[in-house]
Each structure stands twice: as structure tokens, then as C-alpha cells.
Design a protein around this motif. Sequence first.
Motif, PDB file in Angstrom:
ATOM      1  N   GLN A   1    -125.930  19.622  23.761  1.00 16.89           N
ATOM      2  CA  GLN A   1    -126.654  20.306  22.697  1.00 16.89           C
ATOM      3  C   GLN A   1    -127.140  19.265  21.699  1.00 16.89           C
ATOM      4  OE1 GLN A   1    -124.836  23.870  21.215  1.00 16.89           O
ATOM      5  NE2 GLN A   1    -126.024  23.880  19.320  1.00 16.89           N
ATOM      6  N   VAL A   2    -128.438  19.306  21.370  1.00 14.11           N
ATOM      7  CA  VAL A   2    -129.042  18.263  20.542  1.00 14.11           C
ATOM      8  C   VAL A   2    -129.570  18.788  19.210  1.00 14.11           C
ATOM      9  CG1 VAL A   2    -129.610  16.801  22.514  1.00 14.11           C
ATOM     10  CG2 VAL A   2    -131.250  18.537  21.770  1.00 14.11           C
ATOM     11  N   SER A   3    -129.455  20.084  18.949  1.00 14.18           N
ATOM     12  CA  SER A   3    -129.807  20.638  17.639  1.00 14.18           C
ATOM     13  C   SER A   3    -128.839  21.773  17.319  1.00 14.18           C
ATOM     14  CB  SER A   3    -131.254  21.136  17.603  1.00 14.18           C
ATOM     15  OG  SER A   3    -131.414  22.287  18.412  1.00 14.18           O
ATOM     16  N   ASN A   4    -128.686  22.064  16.034  1.00 10.66           N
ATOM     17  CA  ASN A   4    -127.716  23.061  15.608  1.00 10.66           C
ATOM     18  C   ASN A   4    -128.189  24.487  15.880  1.00 10.66           C
ATOM     19  OD1 ASN A   4    -126.001  21.086  14.634  1.00 10.66           O
ATOM     20  ND2 ASN A   4    -126.766  21.236  12.531  1.00 10.66           N
ATOM     21  N   ASP A   5    -127.218  25.394  16.079  1.00  8.63           N
ATOM     22  CA  ASP A   5    -127.509  26.822  16.094  1.00  8.63           C
ATOM     23  C   ASP A   5    -127.920  27.256  14.686  1.00  8.63           C
ATOM     24  OD1 ASP A   5    -126.420  26.497  18.592  1.00  8.63           O
ATOM     25  OD2 ASP A   5    -124.674  27.769  18.242  1.00  8.63           O
ATOM     26  N   SER A   6    -128.511  28.450  14.598  1.00  5.74           N
ATOM     27  CA  SER A   6    -128.816  29.006  13.287  1.00  5.74           C
ATOM     28  C   SER A   6    -128.487  30.491  13.270  1.00  5.74           C
ATOM     29  CB  SER A   6    -130.289  28.794  12.919  1.00  5.74           C
ATOM     30  OG  SER A   6    -131.137  29.476  13.817  1.00  5.74           O
ATOM     31  N   CYS A   7    -128.005  30.950  12.118  1.00  3.39           N
ATOM     32  CA  CYS A   7    -127.603  32.345  11.953  1.00  3.39           C
ATOM     33  C   CYS A   7    -128.020  32.760  10.547  1.00  3.39           C
ATOM     34  CB  CYS A   7    -126.089  32.479  12.151  1.00  3.39           C
ATOM     35  SG  CYS A   7    -125.458  34.166  12.186  1.00  3.39           S
ATOM     36  N   SER A   8    -129.133  33.499  10.447  1.00  4.15           N
ATOM     37  CA  SER A   8    -129.712  33.857   9.153  1.00  4.15           C
ATOM     38  C   SER A   8    -128.904  34.953   8.478  1.00  4.15           C
ATOM     39  CB  SER A   8    -131.160  34.309   9.353  1.00  4.15           C
ATOM     40  OG  SER A   8    -131.180  35.516  10.091  1.00  4.15           O
ATOM     41  N   ALA A   9    -129.408  35.397   7.342  1.00  5.30           N
ATOM     42  CA  ALA A   9    -128.725  36.452   6.579  1.00  5.30           C
ATOM     43  C   ALA A   9    -128.660  37.755   7.356  1.00  5.30           C
ATOM     44  CB  ALA A   9    -129.425  36.663   5.243  1.00  5.30           C
ATOM     45  N   THR A  10    -129.593  37.951   8.310  1.00  5.75           N
ATOM     46  CA  THR A  10    -129.596  39.179   9.107  1.00  5.75           C
ATOM     47  C   THR A  10    -128.801  39.043  10.402  1.00  5.75           C
ATOM     48  OG1 THR A  10    -131.643  38.505  10.215  1.00  5.75           O
ATOM     49  CG2 THR A  10    -131.853  39.807   8.196  1.00  5.75           C
ATOM     50  N   CYS A  11    -128.184  37.889  10.613  1.00  5.61           N
ATOM     51  CA  CYS A  11    -127.433  37.633  11.837  1.00  5.61           C
ATOM     52  C   CYS A  11    -126.199  38.536  11.896  1.00  5.61           C
ATOM     53  CB  CYS A  11    -127.031  36.163  11.885  1.00  5.61           C
ATOM     54  SG  CYS A  11    -126.071  35.695  13.336  1.00  5.61           S
ATOM     55  N   ALA A  12    -125.837  38.976  13.085  1.00  6.50           N
ATOM     56  CA  ALA A  12    -124.740  39.926  13.250  1.00  6.50           C
ATOM     57  C   ALA A  12    -123.361  39.297  13.100  1.00  6.50           C
ATOM     58  CB  ALA A  12    -124.842  40.601  14.620  1.00  6.50           C
ATOM     59  N   TYR A  13    -123.260  37.957  13.129  1.00 10.09           N
ATOM     60  CA  TYR A  13    -121.967  37.286  13.070  1.00 10.09           C
ATOM     61  C   TYR A  13    -121.600  36.975  11.620  1.00 10.09           C
ATOM     62  CZ  TYR A  13    -122.714  36.566  18.070  1.00 10.09           C
ATOM     63  OH  TYR A  13    -122.946  36.759  19.404  1.00 10.09           O
ATOM     64  N   SER A  14    -120.518  37.565  11.132  1.00 10.97           N
ATOM     65  CA  SER A  14    -120.084  37.309   9.755  1.00 10.97           C
ATOM     66  C   SER A  14    -119.620  35.872   9.574  1.00 10.97           C
ATOM     67  CB  SER A  14    -118.945  38.265   9.381  1.00 10.97           C
ATOM     68  OG  SER A  14    -117.831  38.102  10.264  1.00 10.97           O
ATOM     69  N   THR A  15    -119.202  35.233  10.657  1.00  3.45           N
ATOM     70  CA  THR A  15    -118.732  33.840  10.591  1.00  3.45           C
ATOM     71  C   THR A  15    -119.873  32.849  10.766  1.00  3.45           C
ATOM     72  OG1 THR A  15    -118.229  33.953  12.960  1.00  3.45           O
ATOM     73  CG2 THR A  15    -116.423  34.391  11.434  1.00  3.45           C
ATOM     74  N   GLY A  16    -121.089  33.342  10.964  1.00  7.97           N
ATOM     75  CA  GLY A  16    -122.226  32.446  11.155  1.00  7.97           C
ATOM     76  C   GLY A  16    -122.064  31.593  12.396  1.00  7.97           C
ATOM     77  N   THR A  17    -122.234  30.300  12.241  1.00  9.65           N
ATOM     78  CA  THR A  17    -122.125  29.367  13.379  1.00  9.65           C
ATOM     79  C   THR A  17    -120.773  28.678  13.436  1.00  9.65           C
ATOM     80  OG1 THR A  17    -123.041  27.518  12.109  1.00  9.65           O
ATOM     81  CG2 THR A  17    -124.615  28.945  13.255  1.00  9.65           C
ATOM     82  N   MET A  18    -119.813  29.104  12.633  1.00 18.61           N
ATOM     83  CA  MET A  18    -118.540  28.398  12.506  1.00 18.61           C
ATOM     84  C   MET A  18    -117.730  28.348  13.805  1.00 18.61           C
ATOM     85  SD  MET A  18    -118.159  27.127   9.416  1.00 18.61           S
ATOM     86  CE  MET A  18    -119.884  26.671   9.605  1.00 18.61           C
ATOM     87  N   LEU A  19    -117.820  29.385  14.640  1.00 11.72           N
ATOM     88  CA  LEU A  19    -116.947  29.463  15.815  1.00 11.72           C
ATOM     89  C   LEU A  19    -117.526  28.792  17.051  1.00 11.72           C
ATOM     90  CD1 LEU A  19    -115.601  33.120  15.522  1.00 11.72           C
ATOM     91  CD2 LEU A  19    -114.574  30.997  14.686  1.00 11.72           C
ATOM     92  N   ASN A  20    -118.775  28.347  16.969  1.00 15.65           N
ATOM     93  CA  ASN A  20    -119.432  27.776  18.146  1.00 15.65           C
ATOM     94  C   ASN A  20    -119.729  26.299  17.929  1.00 15.65           C
ATOM     95  OD1 ASN A  20    -119.614  30.442  19.241  1.00 15.65           O
ATOM     96  ND2 ASN A  20    -121.403  30.782  17.939  1.00 15.65           N
ATOM     97  N   PRO A  21    -119.623  25.491  18.978  1.00  7.85           N
ATOM     98  CA  PRO A  21    -119.927  24.067  18.807  1.00  7.85           C
ATOM     99  C   PRO A  21    -121.394  23.866  18.448  1.00  7.85           C
ATOM    100  CG  PRO A  21    -119.723  24.598  21.130  1.00  7.85           C
ATOM    101  CD  PRO A  21    -119.276  25.801  20.378  1.00  7.85           C
ATOM    102  N   GLN A  22    -121.637  22.905  17.600  1.00  4.22           N
ATOM    103  CA  GLN A  22    -123.008  22.543  17.258  1.00  4.22           C
ATOM    104  C   GLN A  22    -123.466  21.309  18.028  1.00  4.22           C
ATOM    105  OE1 GLN A  22    -124.814  24.812  15.153  1.00  4.22           O
ATOM    106  NE2 GLN A  22    -122.965  25.767  15.983  1.00  4.22           N
ATOM    107  N   ARG A  23    -122.537  20.646  18.661  1.00 10.81           N
ATOM    108  CA  ARG A  23    -122.843  19.522  19.539  1.00 10.81           C
ATOM    109  C   ARG A  23    -121.850  19.530  20.701  1.00 10.81           C
ATOM    110  NH1 ARG A  23    -126.651  19.539  16.750  1.00 10.81           N
ATOM    111  NH2 ARG A  23    -127.790  17.797  15.809  1.00 10.81           N
ATOM    112  N   PHE A  24    -122.356  19.309  21.909  1.00 13.99           N
ATOM    113  CA  PHE A  24    -121.478  19.043  23.041  1.00 13.99           C
ATOM    114  C   PHE A  24    -122.180  18.102  23.991  1.00 13.99           C
ATOM    115  CE2 PHE A  24    -123.568  23.112  24.134  1.00 13.99           C
ATOM    116  CZ  PHE A  24    -124.159  22.798  25.349  1.00 13.99           C
ATOM    117  N   ASN A  25    -121.391  17.325  24.735  1.00 15.46           N
ATOM    118  CA  ASN A  25    -121.907  16.354  25.692  1.00 15.46           C
ATOM    119  C   ASN A  25    -121.027  16.363  26.931  1.00 15.46           C
ATOM    120  OD1 ASN A  25    -124.080  14.709  24.083  1.00 15.46           O
ATOM    121  ND2 ASN A  25    -122.319  14.885  22.704  1.00 15.46           N
ATOM    122  N   VAL A  26    -121.651  16.540  28.090  1.00 17.39           N
ATOM    123  CA  VAL A  26    -120.916  16.610  29.356  1.00 17.39           C
ATOM    124  C   VAL A  26    -121.581  15.673  30.364  1.00 17.39           C
ATOM    125  CG1 VAL A  26    -120.113  18.095  31.239  1.00 17.39           C
ATOM    126  CG2 VAL A  26    -120.284  19.009  28.903  1.00 17.39           C
TER     127      VAL A  26
END
Length: 335
Positions: A237-262
Motif C-alpha cells: 500500500q503506497v497511499s493512506n486510506d480515507s474516511c470522511s465525516a460521512t464514513c460509516a466507521y466510527s474509528t475512521g482508519t485507525m483499525l486498518n494498516p495505512q502501509r504494508f509491504n509483502v
Amino acid sequence: MKVSRALLAATGVIAVSSSSAFAIEAGGNPQTKAGILIGASAGVPPPGIYMFNQEFTYQANLTGPGVNTALGGSTKTGVQAAVDVQGFLFVPGWTFLGATYDAVIAQPLVMDSVGSPVNAQAAGMHNTFIVPVELSWKLADSGFVVKTGLGIYTPDGTVTGLYGTGNEGSPYWTFQPEIIVSYLKDGWNLTAAIYEEFNTRNSVSQYTSGDILHADFTATKTIGKWTFGPVAYYYGQVSNDSCSATCAYSTGTMLNPQRFNVWAVGGLVGYDFGPANLSVWATQEVSAKASNPAAVAATGSDFSLIPQGTTVLATLSYRLWGPEQAAQPTSMYHK
């Protein structure tokens, strides 16, 4: 003429990756199976209609800092997948700007699961993959070939769940540009295939997953009817996720990796039966890392997870139809 090598050159030889439910948006997956263009080249077969059938299995365990935070220390949370892909490659014999044109359509069907304590299972149709245009340039008699194209995942897969990610379909579009560079001479196929996933916003959850870069590497030799050699792949993953004010996740992007390399390494073997070509490759992921610096800064914990495991993939490819006097390449493919 090695049909499978040419068919695999099409970006449309695509299957969904059954990465864990935590690889990008919770419940989502990278759209393209890492390493899917292993064995590929930038070449194009003679005019005609071709079909390919792909089957692969992926067996892995979750790894990353979320093993201790999200999974309570479970280092044996398994990720399994069985995938079938049916696809067609169309080569009408057209040229544009000196390049040979082709187009592809592929339909993956997926069955996968994530073990305890996640305990998730799904089976259904993944998003249809369409490549409306690929262009391949052969650089004189040097043996070098370059291909570029654009693939599109349409949001027509099996979609269920509160966030639209409860099954194998994804309720968003993915655009996947590619560039493939090959050296094809004296039986060698030395190829680097680079492609990247760009996702639109999930129409159900309003979450947008970050861009994922892929790089697949092939170094095979054909002797007689046999093809063999080492292969490798990278995806991350080379760019961050985004979760706007209308996003369904109350935790935003906190629970998902913003970078991974395999990274993965392995080998390929293939056999030319004449009317059909069979190839099999296997890889082991030797390095898998994931992180979410923003989560660490905000909470002191990182919940990022990524699967690390083994893939075995088989491809059967064959020509369905062609003009009676289709032109045969004289130097692109050699036995």
C-alpha cells in the motif's frame, strides 16, 4: 508460439487476493492477486480469440503488530482461499501507433475464510475485470517488448454486509494501469510487470482504500516443450486510506494498516501440449510488514494485520478461434 506466455501478458489474467479482512478497509481485499502476472510477458499472440482458465490456492497466517492487539496474541489465525478465473483474450489484428492491440475480460469466483478469532467465511463472485485496451510495442529485433494498458474492476460482484464488504464483491470501482517490459529471445522470458490499483469510494461505507502497487518478476527459459525458472512478486500500500465525516466507521482508519509491504519468491514450470499450454507456479511470502503510524500516535497501539503465506497457481490457456491464415510471429517467441 507459447500461447500461455502471451495470454498471461494480458492484465486480464486476474484473480482476487484473499488477503485478510484487515488488509485495507475492514472486510475488503486488494482487488488483484499478488503475483498474477508471473509468467507474463509484454508479447501478444497472433490474431484470434483465446481463453484461459486459472485456479489457485492461497494458504497463510496473519502477521503484523495487530497479532498482539487485534487478535490477542493469536499467531495461527489462518487465511485460506480457493479461486477460479475464466477469461478471454481478444486479438483482432489491429495496430495503433506501431503497437499491437488486444482486449481482455475475466471473471473470478472466490471462496475464502479467516480463522479464529476472526471466524469469517465467504463465497461468491468477485468484481468483473475488463481491459478495454492494451498496446504492445516490439522494439525491432532486439528481443525487447513493451506493453501498456488500463484494467477496470466493475462493482458487479457479490456484495453483502453492513459496509458492503461481507462477501467477495466490492462496491466501488478500481482502475489499474500497467506497464510490462520484457526481453523475449532464444527461449528467455525476462519480464517485469508493474501495475497499481486506484480505488473509488465505497458506495456503502463511504470509505476509500489506499492505492496498492504491484510488481511481478519472471526469469524463465523454454527448452523444447518445457518452461521453467525463478519468479518473485511484491505488493504494498503506497497511499493512506480515507474516511470522511460521512464514513460509516466510527474509528475512521485507525483499525486498518495505512502501509504494508509483502515480498515473495518461488518458481514456475510449464509444458506446451500443442493445442493448449499449462503452467504452474508456486511462491512463498518471505517478508510481510504492516503499520499504521497514525493509530500509534493516537492510541499507542497498532492494529495492523497482513497475511503471509504460500500461493500455488495453475493456468491452462488455448486458442478458441483464429483466421485461417493468421500471421505467425517470426522472432517474438522461440523454442
